[in-house]
Design a protein around this motif. Structure first.
Motif, PDB file in Angstrom:
ATOM      1  N   TYR A  94       0.854  -1.189   0.000  1.00 19.79           N
ATOM      2  CA  TYR A  94       0.000   0.000   0.000  1.00 19.79           C
ATOM      3  C   TYR A  94       0.888   1.237   0.000  1.00 19.79           C
ATOM      4  N   ARG A  95       0.426   2.221  -0.769  1.00 17.88           N
ATOM      5  CA  ARG A  95       1.240   3.414  -0.968  1.00 17.88           C
ATOM      6  C   ARG A  95       0.412   4.670  -0.719  1.00 17.88           C
ATOM      7  N   GLY A  96       1.123   5.742  -0.487  1.00 18.19           N
ATOM      8  CA  GLY A  96       0.447   7.010  -0.330  1.00 18.19           C
ATOM      9  C   GLY A  96       1.439   8.145  -0.232  1.00 18.19           C
ATOM     10  N   THR A  97       0.894   9.329   0.040  1.00 16.95           N
ATOM     11  CA  THR A  97       1.707  10.532   0.152  1.00 16.95           C
ATOM     12  C   THR A  97       1.264  11.333   1.354  1.00 16.95           C
ATOM     13  N   VAL A  98       2.226  11.834   2.096  1.00 15.51           N
ATOM     14  CA  VAL A  98       1.952  12.822   3.144  1.00 15.51           C
ATOM     15  C   VAL A  98       2.242  14.184   2.532  1.00 15.51           C
ATOM     16  N   PHE A  99       1.248  15.073   2.553  1.00 16.88           N
ATOM     17  CA  PHE A  99       1.408  16.329   1.828  1.00 16.88           C
ATOM     18  C   PHE A  99       0.967  17.528   2.666  1.00 16.88           C
ATOM     19  N   LEU A 100       1.475  18.691   2.298  1.00 21.60           N
ATOM     20  CA  LEU A 100       1.107  19.942   2.944  1.00 21.60           C
ATOM     21  C   LEU A 100      -0.180  20.449   2.310  1.00 21.60           C
ATOM     22  N   ASP A 101      -1.254  20.410   3.074  1.00 23.25           N
ATOM     23  CA  ASP A 101      -2.594  20.745   2.572  1.00 23.25           C
ATOM     24  C   ASP A 101      -2.820  22.251   2.739  1.00 23.25           C
ATOM     25  N   LEU A 102      -2.446  23.011   1.730  1.00 26.40           N
ATOM     26  CA  LEU A 102      -2.474  24.471   1.830  1.00 26.40           C
ATOM     27  C   LEU A 102      -3.891  25.022   2.006  1.00 26.40           C
ATOM     28  N   ASN A 103      -4.851  24.447   1.299  1.00 30.20           N
ATOM     29  CA  ASN A 103      -6.220  24.959   1.384  1.00 30.20           C
ATOM     30  C   ASN A 103      -7.114  24.154   2.337  1.00 30.20           C
ATOM     31  N   LYS A 104      -6.505  23.157   3.013  1.00 34.02           N
ATOM     32  CA  LYS A 104      -7.194  22.363   4.039  1.00 34.02           C
ATOM     33  C   LYS A 104      -8.479  21.697   3.531  1.00 34.02           C
ATOM     34  N   ASN A 105      -8.404  21.191   2.311  1.00 33.04           N
ATOM     35  CA  ASN A 105      -9.575  20.495   1.766  1.00 33.04           C
ATOM     36  C   ASN A 105      -9.430  18.980   1.817  1.00 33.04           C
ATOM     37  N   GLY A 106      -8.291  18.496   2.373  1.00 38.25           N
ATOM     38  CA  GLY A 106      -8.083  17.066   2.523  1.00 38.25           C
ATOM     39  C   GLY A 106      -7.657  16.347   1.265  1.00 38.25           C
ATOM     40  N   VAL A 107      -7.475  17.078   0.150  1.00 37.17           N
ATOM     41  CA  VAL A 107      -7.103  16.491  -1.140  1.00 37.17           C
ATOM     42  C   VAL A 107      -5.779  17.091  -1.594  1.00 37.17           C
ATOM     43  N   MET A 108      -4.911  16.260  -2.132  1.00 38.54           N
ATOM     44  CA  MET A 108      -3.638  16.762  -2.639  1.00 38.54           C
ATOM     45  C   MET A 108      -3.842  17.386  -4.015  1.00 38.54           C
ATOM     46  N   ASP A 109      -3.865  18.700  -4.047  1.00 44.06           N
ATOM     47  CA  ASP A 109      -4.066  19.440  -5.292  1.00 44.06           C
ATOM     48  C   ASP A 109      -2.737  19.604  -6.037  1.00 44.06           C
ATOM     49  N   LYS A 110      -2.830  20.067  -7.274  1.00 43.51           N
ATOM     50  CA  LYS A 110      -1.644  20.156  -8.130  1.00 43.51           C
ATOM     51  C   LYS A 110      -0.585  21.098  -7.571  1.00 43.51           C
ATOM     52  N   ASN A 111      -1.024  22.131  -6.854  1.00 47.28           N
ATOM     53  CA  ASN A 111      -0.066  23.103  -6.330  1.00 47.28           C
ATOM     54  C   ASN A 111       0.467  22.721  -4.948  1.00 47.28           C
ATOM     55  N   GLU A 112       0.109  21.531  -4.463  1.00 47.31           N
ATOM     56  CA  GLU A 112       0.539  21.092  -3.135  1.00 47.31           C
ATOM     57  C   GLU A 112       1.577  19.989  -3.250  1.00 47.31           C
ATOM     58  N   SER A 113       2.569  20.030  -2.384  1.00 45.38           N
ATOM     59  CA  SER A 113       3.708  19.109  -2.490  1.00 45.38           C
ATOM     60  C   SER A 113       3.772  18.170  -1.291  1.00 45.38           C
ATOM     61  N   GLY A 114       4.459  17.041  -1.513  1.00 44.84           N
ATOM     62  CA  GLY A 114       4.649  16.069  -0.454  1.00 44.84           C
ATOM     63  C   GLY A 114       5.674  16.539   0.558  1.00 44.84           C
TER      64      GLY A 114
END
Length: 510
Positions: free
Chosen positions: A26-46
């Motif tokens: 199982y895989r995933g990413t821990v990311f900085l959620d800039l807009n706090k929407n719970g989804v990794m958007d294109k402008n957000e990085s791991g």
């Protein structure tokens, strides 16, 4: 013989292939959620270097914030170990959402991503710690809110923790209690206790089902400032429904794997329900901790407040004793005792200390603990017992007894009488708190009935026989005192250098 060997080898091969098929990565990413929407958007990085675990193995994210773990379990939690300087989302009840629960029904080949928000962790911060709120029904649930929760609204504590026994065998109530505690307005972490489990469950693992549905994994970790918090489910049920304090092999492996990645200069804080010293395999946990210079642990369960210093005689092999706090309980003695004018029982704990909670303050890798009695002033830290009126010729035999609620063998307790400049040091002597005994002796009266109703239904529930308190001090007044009215001042300084005073007025007769 060749046929038998062939069949045996075939069986081994099939067993291996079956087990291999059960395993999945199982895989995933821990990311900085800039807009706090719970989804990794294109402008957000791991985020690189963040720890992720399945409750056993612990891995770090790579430079893209990616992680992967192999699992062969039918059901399993994956969760992020929140690093310092970040926060995880919370739900409407302020419960941290740091986990993903993988089951046979929701097995995924997609990415399991964990959002984090950037925060500024203070080097010095405080935490609210509840032991055993333990509500039996909605009436006692409201006691929790009115007695302890309401006065904490507006606290500057960064988060709170309940050390288990949130309820008394009614796990379906935990959601309502959580909703009330959420009004404090800070993230709230929970530990499972022996009264929080699903009573009809067939296995130890299934007993956590309601708790985990509401709060996530029952063993987990997170970091704040220079502190690594490890929350452990140390209640193990056998097939007959009996429990014992115990750490599972998986928990011990998780703690080991996590601590291998925690710098030595950080403070490690273990949180659990049953006391560390009660666990049947505590020595295995000691081995993981005793070579670290900075460690501390807290539990509940006992309905007393006790400071233990685990040393070599108790199996600890570290350079200095390990401090374990058995925390004060919100419910005191299970919400027993005489009701006050608001209908809330005084709920004194079995050791004579009032019901309440702790405020633990961390500064770097140091800590201090302050006890707070529910609905009492911050400086209410002791009870003084002595006669109101003393015969002058009885001074040498009249005992002054002091219950220092959060006292320990490292506390200093002294007294002085007004008009003198002499401080007399009191001696620590474990014994029953006299007021607790007095209240217990009222039990026969509560059993009486008035117009068909037991008095305990009106005045409050009967109390257990009190325990021997570990925070009692005693001494005697000076024989030089003359007849008159005096004030006795008692001062205590605890192991953290915190000083508290209390006063009692008394008279000496001719």
């Amino acid at each position: 013989m060749k046929t038998r060997n062939y069949l045996f080898c075939t069986f081994l091969l099939l067993s291996f292939l079956t087990k291999a098929a059960d395993k999945a990565t199982y895989r995933g990413t821990v990311f900085l959620d800039l807009n706090k929407n719970g989804v990794m958007d294109k402008n957000e990085s791991g985020l690189e270097g963040v720890l992720v675990t399945n409750g056993k193995e612990v891995v770090r994210t790579n430079d893209k914030g990616e992680w992967n773990l192999v699992s062969n379990h039918q059901s399993e939690y994956f969760y992020v170990i929140k690093p310092s300087g970040y926060q995880v989302p919370v739900n409407k009840n302020q419960i941290p959402q740091h986990y993903f629960y993988l089951t046979s029904e929701n097995k995924t080949t997609g990415s399991i991503d964990f959002p984090l928000y950037k925060t500024e962790d203070e080097n010095k911060f405080s935490v609210v710690v509840f032991g055993d709120p333990q509500a039996r029904g909605k009436r006692e649930m409201n006691f929790i809110f009115h007695d302890a929760v309401e006065e904490l609204i507006g606290t500057d504590a960064r988060f709170g923790i309940s050390l288990g026994d949130i309820v008394a065998d009614e796990p379906e109530m935990m959601d309502d209690i959580s909703a009330g505690i959420a009004r404090i307005g800070i993230p709230w972490y929970n530990i499972i206790g022996n009264h929080d489990n699903d009573r009809d469950a067939k296995t130890n693992e299934e007993r956590d089902n309601t708790f985990e549905r509401l709060f996530g994994p029952s063993t987990y970790a997170f970091e704040y400032g220079q502190v690594a918090f490890i929350h452990l489910n140390d209640i193990y049920f056998n097939k007959n429904g009996k429990y014992k304090p115990h750490f599972s092999d998986q928990q011990l492996e998780f703690v080991k794997n996590y601590l291998d990645r925690v710098p030595q200069e950080k403070l490690v804080v273990l949180m659990m329900h049953a006391p560390l010293v009660a666990c049947d395999n505590r020595d295995k946990m000691y081995e993981l901790l005793q070579n670290r210079k900075h460690s501390f642990s807290i539990s509940g369960h006992v309905h007393e407040q006790v400071n233990l210093f685990i040393d070599e005689e108790m199996g600890w092999k570290g350079e200095t004793p390990h401090h374990h706090l058995i925390n004060a309980t919100v419910c005191g003695s299970w919400w027993c005792g005489v009701n006050d004018e608001l209908g809330i029982p005084h709920a004194t704990m079995n050791d004579g200390a009032p019901n309440g909670y702790s405020i633990v303050t961390f500064a770097g890798n140091k800590y201090s603990v302050r006890f707070k009695a529910a609905r009492r002033p911050e400086n209410y830290q002791m009870n003084i017992y002595m006669p109101d009126e003393i015969e002058a010729n009885s001074l040498d035999t009249t005992k002054v007894l002091v219950n220092v609620f959060a006292g320990s063998e490292r506390s200093v307790v002294e007294m002085t009488v007004s008009g003198t400049d002499k401080w007399i040091k009191l001696g620590k002597k474990d014994q029953i708190d006299p007021q607790s005994l007095k209240v217990h002796l009222l039990n026969p009266y509560l059993e009486k009935e008035i117009e068909g109703a037991a008095l305990e239904d009106i005045l409050g529930f009967k109390m257990d026989y009190p325990s021997v308190s570990t925070h009692m001090w005693e001494g005697y007044l000076s024989q030089d005192l003359k007849p008159g009215t005096y004030n006795l001042s008692v001062k205590t300084t605890d192991m953290f250098g915190q000083t508290w005073t209390a006063n009692r007025i008394f008279r000496i007769k001719e």
